[in-house]
Design a protein around this motif. Structure first.
Motif, mmCIF file in Angstrom:
data_model
loop_
_atom_site.group_PDB
_atom_site.id
_atom_site.type_symbol
_atom_site.label_atom_id
_atom_site.label_comp_id
_atom_site.label_asym_id
_atom_site.label_seq_id
_atom_site.Cartn_x
_atom_site.Cartn_y
_atom_site.Cartn_z
ATOM 1 N N MET A 135 0.859 -1.169 0.000
ATOM 2 C CA MET A 135 0.000 0.000 0.000
ATOM 3 C C MET A 135 0.905 1.233 0.000
ATOM 4 O O MET A 135 1.653 1.463 0.944
ATOM 5 C CB MET A 135 -0.934 0.034 1.207
ATOM 6 C CG MET A 135 -1.803 1.302 1.231
ATOM 7 S SD MET A 135 -2.907 1.400 2.662
ATOM 8 C CE MET A 135 -4.240 0.332 2.114
ATOM 9 N N PHE A 136 0.836 1.989 -1.073
ATOM 10 C CA PHE A 136 1.649 3.194 -1.220
ATOM 11 C C PHE A 136 0.847 4.400 -0.753
ATOM 12 O O PHE A 136 -0.301 4.580 -1.162
ATOM 13 C CB PHE A 136 2.050 3.395 -2.682
ATOM 14 C CG PHE A 136 3.019 2.366 -3.204
ATOM 15 C CD1 PHE A 136 4.387 2.619 -3.210
ATOM 16 C CD2 PHE A 136 2.572 1.147 -3.680
ATOM 17 C CE1 PHE A 136 5.276 1.681 -3.691
ATOM 18 C CE2 PHE A 136 3.452 0.200 -4.161
ATOM 19 C CZ PHE A 136 4.820 0.468 -4.165
ATOM 20 N N VAL A 137 1.478 5.224 0.072
ATOM 21 C CA VAL A 137 0.839 6.447 0.554
ATOM 22 C C VAL A 137 1.792 7.610 0.300
ATOM 23 O O VAL A 137 2.911 7.626 0.813
ATOM 24 C CB VAL A 137 0.510 6.375 2.059
ATOM 25 C CG1 VAL A 137 -0.108 7.684 2.532
ATOM 26 C CG2 VAL A 137 -0.431 5.206 2.342
ATOM 27 N N ASP A 138 1.347 8.573 -0.503
ATOM 28 C CA ASP A 138 2.138 9.767 -0.753
ATOM 29 C C ASP A 138 1.375 10.966 -0.224
ATOM 30 O O ASP A 138 0.269 11.263 -0.680
ATOM 31 C CB ASP A 138 2.414 9.946 -2.252
ATOM 32 C CG ASP A 138 3.244 11.188 -2.528
ATOM 33 O OD1 ASP A 138 4.425 11.203 -2.151
ATOM 34 O OD2 ASP A 138 2.708 12.147 -3.106
ATOM 35 N N GLU A 150 -0.433 -5.630 -6.113
ATOM 36 C CA GLU A 150 0.048 -6.999 -5.929
ATOM 37 C C GLU A 150 1.107 -7.219 -7.000
ATOM 38 O O GLU A 150 0.782 -7.392 -8.170
ATOM 39 C CB GLU A 150 -1.079 -8.013 -6.079
ATOM 40 C CG GLU A 150 -0.618 -9.444 -5.864
ATOM 41 C CD GLU A 150 -1.745 -10.461 -6.054
ATOM 42 O OE1 GLU A 150 -1.554 -11.627 -5.660
ATOM 43 O OE2 GLU A 150 -2.804 -10.080 -6.597
ATOM 44 N N GLY A 151 2.371 -7.160 -6.602
ATOM 45 C CA GLY A 151 3.437 -7.178 -7.595
ATOM 46 C C GLY A 151 3.346 -5.932 -8.461
ATOM 47 O O GLY A 151 3.270 -4.814 -7.957
ATOM 48 N N ASP A 152 3.300 -6.147 -9.776
ATOM 49 C CA ASP A 152 3.170 -5.013 -10.700
ATOM 50 C C ASP A 152 1.716 -4.673 -11.000
ATOM 51 O O ASP A 152 1.434 -3.719 -11.730
ATOM 52 C CB ASP A 152 3.893 -5.324 -12.022
ATOM 53 C CG ASP A 152 5.406 -5.400 -11.836
ATOM 54 O OD1 ASP A 152 5.919 -4.724 -10.935
ATOM 55 O OD2 ASP A 152 6.050 -6.163 -12.579
ATOM 56 N N ARG A 153 0.797 -5.446 -10.442
ATOM 57 C CA ARG A 153 -0.627 -5.242 -10.736
ATOM 58 C C ARG A 153 -1.248 -4.242 -9.779
ATOM 59 O O ARG A 153 -1.182 -4.410 -8.559
ATOM 60 C CB ARG A 153 -1.376 -6.579 -10.652
ATOM 61 C CG ARG A 153 -2.867 -6.477 -11.015
ATOM 62 C CD ARG A 153 -3.511 -7.841 -11.020
ATOM 63 N NE ARG A 153 -3.686 -8.399 -9.694
ATOM 64 C CZ ARG A 153 -4.788 -8.227 -8.947
ATOM 65 N NH1 ARG A 153 -5.801 -7.496 -9.406
ATOM 66 N NH2 ARG A 153 -4.874 -8.797 -7.762
ATOM 67 N N LEU A 190 -7.152 -6.986 2.376
ATOM 68 C CA LEU A 190 -5.852 -6.835 1.721
ATOM 69 C C LEU A 190 -4.868 -6.119 2.631
ATOM 70 O O LEU A 190 -3.674 -6.420 2.626
ATOM 71 C CB LEU A 190 -5.996 -6.058 0.411
ATOM 72 C CG LEU A 190 -6.947 -6.608 -0.650
ATOM 73 C CD1 LEU A 190 -6.883 -5.758 -1.908
ATOM 74 C CD2 LEU A 190 -6.605 -8.055 -0.989
ATOM 75 N N CYS A 191 -5.368 -5.166 3.419
ATOM 76 C CA CYS A 191 -4.498 -4.376 4.286
ATOM 77 C C CYS A 191 -3.756 -5.248 5.296
ATOM 78 O O CYS A 191 -2.618 -4.953 5.676
ATOM 79 C CB CYS A 191 -5.301 -3.326 5.039
ATOM 80 S SG CYS A 191 -5.862 -1.957 3.988
ATOM 81 N N SER A 192 -4.404 -6.345 5.736
ATOM 82 C CA SER A 192 -3.769 -7.215 6.726
ATOM 83 C C SER A 192 -2.538 -7.916 6.162
ATOM 84 O O SER A 192 -1.681 -8.383 6.907
ATOM 85 C CB SER A 192 -4.778 -8.258 7.233
ATOM 86 O OG SER A 192 -5.196 -9.101 6.164
#
Length: 292
Positions: A135-138, A150-153, A190-192
């Protein structure tokens, strides 16, 4: 191969000139020079809806200076992007035209999703094996972008109108806090299994002072401690006693607040801070296009 990237954000304008090359089948970006100018365009936009003449002049002078530096370094190519403040400003189109007329540089406004995609694609490390998702957070001055992969997806991505400068203009933003909470709840399963990855100058600075630079990670209790410690100082003391730049000292607390809120909602114990940002991603973007 030398490339340049200009990022005009809600808080600051940045010029990155960097060397890009391929190593072990991965593109690598090595910074040659990074210039940061605290333009604070969001200070105007999030209060009045427009960019003032004073900040317009400062922006044009900054772009002219960036152009001169690029003429000296002679990069193969460059990109120039603007984010939340300029895309939301009532006179944003007029400002962009004025920049082009006075500097010859074409600033392109990108939306939050484009911004998040550019940032997450330039990550240069492998996730821990126990984490299936990332999970990317900017957190920027005007917006916060969150994406799950999930990987590159790419699984999902959303941009929220909450950022450090915007929080200073409107301390509540109740609906945006609620939107973040609801979005994370939708992806709770998914977060878990997700590793949280943070980007932006503020989380980089927090990790440098309070986290672990070697592991590039900061735990939630460390971030909370940092938040409370920073809040215990006045703005002047954060500058004089903690050695923070004036344009960092006032936005680092709202940034920590946003990251803490997200960590709490997804029950994340730690956040990786690999020092990635929009300008780094813009160099990767150009290099990959050049060699393809």
């Amino acid at each position: 191969m030398l490339f340049a990237a200009i990022d005009i954000g809600s808080n600051a304008g940045r010029l990155l000139i960097a060397n890009a090359y391929t190593h072990n089948n991965q593109s690598v970006v090595e910074k040659t020079t990074l210039i940061r100018v605290p333009l604070r365009l969001g200070k105007d936009v999030f209060k009045t809806g427009k960019i003032s003449d004073e900040r317009k002049i400062a922006l044009i002078k900054t772009i002219k200076a960036f152009k001169l530096l690029m003429e000296v370094y002679k990069p193969i190519g460059y990109k120039a992007y603007a984010t939340a403040a300029l895309r939301e400003a009532e006179n944003g189109k007029e400002i962009l035209q004025s920049v082009k007329k006075n500097t010859g540089i074409r600033l392109q406004c990108i939306d939050g999703k484009q911004e998040a995609n550019i940032i997450r694609k330039n990550i240069g490390f492998v996730l821990p094996p126990e984490n299936k998702y990332a999970m990317f957070v900017d957190v920027g001055g005007g917006s916060t972008e969150i994406s799950i992969t999930e990987g590159d997806r790419l699984i999902d991505l959303k941009s929220f109108q909450i950022g450090t400068i915007r929080l200073q203009a409107d301390a509540s933003l109740h609906n945006e806090w609620k939107s973040i909470k609801n979005w994370i709840n939708v992806h709770q399963e998914l977060c878990s299994e997700a590793q949280l990855i943070g980007s932006g100058g503020n989380i980089n600075k927090i990790n440098k002072i309070y986290g672990n630079q070697q592991s590039k990670a900061i735990f939630q209790f460390q971030l909370l401690r940092a938040y409370e410690h920073l809040r215990s100082y006045s703005l002047q003391d954060r500058i004089e006693k903690l050695g923070l730049r004036p344009d960092r000292a006032d936005v680092i607390i709202p940034a920590a607040k946003i990251f803490l809120f997200i960590m709490h909602q997804m029950q994340a114990e730690s956040i990786l801070v690999p020092k990635i940002g929009l300008v780094d991603g813009m160099i990767h973007e150009q290099y990959k296009k050049y060699i393809s």
